[in-house]
Design an enzyme around this catalytic site. Sequence first.
Site: not given
Length: 850
Positions: A605, A537, A548, A816
Site C-alpha cells: 500500500d 506469535e 503484514e 489464512h
Amino acid sequence: MCFLNNIVSSMCDLLVMKRAAAKHLIERYFRQLTEGCGNGACTNEFCASCLGFQPLDHNAAAIRALELYKMNAKLCGRHSAAFPDNSSMPDHEDNLFPPREDFREVHYLTEEKVYEILSICEGKKDYSPLIRVIGRIFSNADGLVQSFRKDKEQHPNTKEQRKTHQAKDEDKDEDDKERTTAMEQESEASASVEGATGATENRLGPVEVSVDIEAVRRVYDRLLSNEKMESAFLNALVYLTPNVELDLTYLDVYDTNPDYLNIFIIVMENSSLHSPEYLEMAMPLFCKCMSKLPLPALAKLTRLWSQYSVEHIRRMMETFQQLITYTVISNEYDSDSLVNDDECVVAAAKCLKLVFYANVLGGDLDTGHNEEEEPASESSELTLQELLGEERSNKKGPRVDPLEKELGVRTLDCRRPLIPFEEFVNEPLNDVLEMDKDFTFFKVDSESKFSFQSCPFILNACTKSLGLYYDNRISMYSERRITALYSLVQGQQLNPYLRLKVRRDHIIDDALVRLEMIAMENPADLRKQLFVEFEGEQGVDEGGVSKEFFQLVLEEMFNPDIGMFTYDDSTKLFWYNPSSLENEAQFTLIGIVLGLAIYNNCILDVHFPMVVYRKLMGKKGTYLDLTDSHPVLYQSLRELLDYEGDVEEDMMITFQISQTDLFGDPITYDLKENGDKIPVNADNRKEFVSLYGDYILNKSVERQFKAFRRGFQMVTNESPLKCLFRPEEVELLICGSRNLDFQALEETTEYDGGYSKDCRIIKDFWETVHSFGEEDKRLFLQFTTGTDRAPVGGLGKLKMIIAKNGPDTDRLPTSHTCFNALLLPEYDSKEKLKERLLKAITYAKGFGML
C-alpha cells in the site's frame, strides 16, 4: 521427286506452325494462371481473376499451363476460342484479334507511366495490360527497387491529375493535423522548456530514401479503388517474397544495394494488407522476409516510419496485429506445438517491433535526463556457477535489445508515444503463450528459440509479471543450491532462506538492523526466499506473515510524524522530505522493502507519484513530472510560461527560490550562481522552469533518493524488471490495482469443506459482500488476502478459497492470508453472517495457530 520434296517441306512447315501455335497457347494459359484476364467477375476456375483462385508460383503455373493445353481447357476473353485440332495458325489468330499492348519494354514503374497505361486501359475498358505490368514489376525485386524513384519520377502530366492529387493530399493533411494537434500542443511546451538545457530531442532528422513515397501512395489510392487491380498486387507479392527471402538469406543484397529497402517501403504502403486474402497468403511470407533484413536496414526503416503520420503508423500496427491474431485463432497450440515455434507469429512480432519503435521515435522523446547508475553491490560469496568453474551470465549486465541500441533510444525515453503503448498488446497471443517455456527461451537467450519477452510491448502486465515470478523463483532456488553447496564444501551450516525475526512494537529497529547487516555482508542473501516471524506469535510464514510485515513497516516509515516523507492531501501522495533528519539507512530500508515485495510477489500500500518509478527505472524528474507530484507548483510554472505581459516587471521573481524546512523556517536556494541577482524575464523563463523542476525532483532529494534506489537495486539488480516493464507497470507490480471487481472475484472463487456456489450460506455471503461500501470491501480483502489491492490483472486473477469451518456458532470467521483462504462457519441467518463478518474484518490484527 520434286512433288515428294514439296510434301515433306509442307509437312515440316506445318509442324513448325503447330509447335508455334502450341507454344502460343501454353503462354496464354500461363499468363491466365499468373495474371488473370482482368475481368473482376470471371468464373473460369483456371483464371487468376476468378474469385477464390489460389495463386501459383511460376514453376507450378508452367506445369499447370501444359496440363491445361493438353486437356484443351477454357481460355478467357478473346482466348476462349481454343482450336480443336490445335493446328490453327498464330498469324490467322492475330488477324482475327489484333495484338494487345503488353508494355514489355517497361522494366520499372513511375507514377507517370502507371497513369499512362491506366488511361489506355480505361479507354479500351480492358485492364489486363496494366494487370500484367503490375504483376511483372511487383513480383520482380529488381524492377520494384527501381520503381517510383525520386530521380525518375515525374509529376502528373495533366493539370486535372495534379489538382486531383493535390486535393487528396490536402484532405489527408487536414486529418493528420486534427489527430496530432492536441499532442503537439502539449509536447511543444515540454520541448521548449527542456530545450533550454539541450537535453531533449523531439524529432530526428529526415531519413533519406530513393523512393518517392508520396507518389507510391497516390498510385495505390488510384489503383486500389479498382477491384480488378487488387488480385494483381496480391499475386505479385506472393511471387515476390520467396526470391526476396533467398536474397536476404544467402546474399548481402542490402550491403551491396541499400535501395533494396525500397521493396519493403513500397509494399507497406498498400492499404489492403490487412485484408483476409493478404493475411492468409502473402503477409506471412512477407513478414518472414522483413525479419531477415540486417539490423542497419531495420533501424533505417524504423526511423523512416517514425516520420509518418499517426494514421499510417496505426495502419501498419493494425496490419501486423491482425496477422498475429488471425494466425493465433486459426491454430491450436499446446506443450508440443508452442506459439513460439509458429514462424508467422514470430515474424509478425518482429515486424511489429519496428512499428513500436517508430511509434516511440515519433512521440514526445527525451533522451536526456538520465539518472547516474551506481555500481552494483558485489556479493562476498562465490556463486554456484563460479564454484563449478562457469562464468556468471548475469554479470554481463541488463539485456539491451539490438534494435534499441542501434536506434539509441529506449521505451523509457518516450513520454508520450504517437499511439498508446496499450494498443500494441495482443491479448489472443497472451492467452496461448506458455510463459514457463517462453521464460526458458528468454533466459537461455538461444537463437534457435524465440521468446516473446524480447518483444515485451506485445505482452500485458499480467503475463510479464508471471515471467518475473519465474525469474524470482529460479533465483531463490539457485540461492538454496548455493547454500547447500557451501555446506558440503566448507562445512558451514548456512540458512537457505532470508529469515527476519522482529518485534511488532520495534519492527523498524529490528528490520533495519537485520537487513543492514545482510546488505553489508552479502547482498545476495536478499534474493533468498523471505520468511518473517513475529516474536511471541505462532504464525508460520507461507506468505501472509510477510504481507503484514511489509504493511507495518510502511505504515511506520510513511508516518508524517517521523518526517521521512511529506504528504499532499490533495493528491493523496507521498514525496521525499528534503529536510528529513533520518539517515540514509532508513531510506535504503524502504528501497529494500519495495524490492523484496516485488521479489516475493507481495502487493504494498504505497502512494508515490509516477516520477518515483521513472527515477527508479533510470530517468530524472523534469518539469512535466510536477503534474502529479506537485500539481500546485506545476500550475504556477505553467502560468509563468503562458504569461503574455511583462514577466520581469509584473512577476518580480529571480533565480533564487525559497522553501521551508522541517521546523517551518525558510531556506533559500540559488538555481544559478548569484541567482538572487538574476531576474526572470520572457527570455529566460523556460530555463527558470527547467531548473526549478530539476531542483524539486532531483537535487533537493538527491541524498534520500540515492539511498532509496540503492536498497531497491540490491534486490532487483539482476532481475529482468527494467527490460520488461514500463514505469506505470512497475507501479502496478508493487501497488496492485485499486480497481476492485468483486464480481470477477466471485466467479473465480473456489469452495472446500462441503461448500459450493449453490449453498445458501455462500449466496448469503456474496450478497453481503456486494452490499458493502468501498471501505468495507477493502477491509474484507485485507482480512482475507493480507492486502486491500487487487493483483496485476485484477481480482479475477486472485484464487480465493472459502472453506466450511463447522456449524452455526458465535465464533468469528478466520482467514489464512498465506493461501487467500476464508474459514467461514455455517451461520444460520444472513444477519448473523453480516454481523460476524464485519466484526472480524474490522478488528483483525496479528497471527495465531488454529
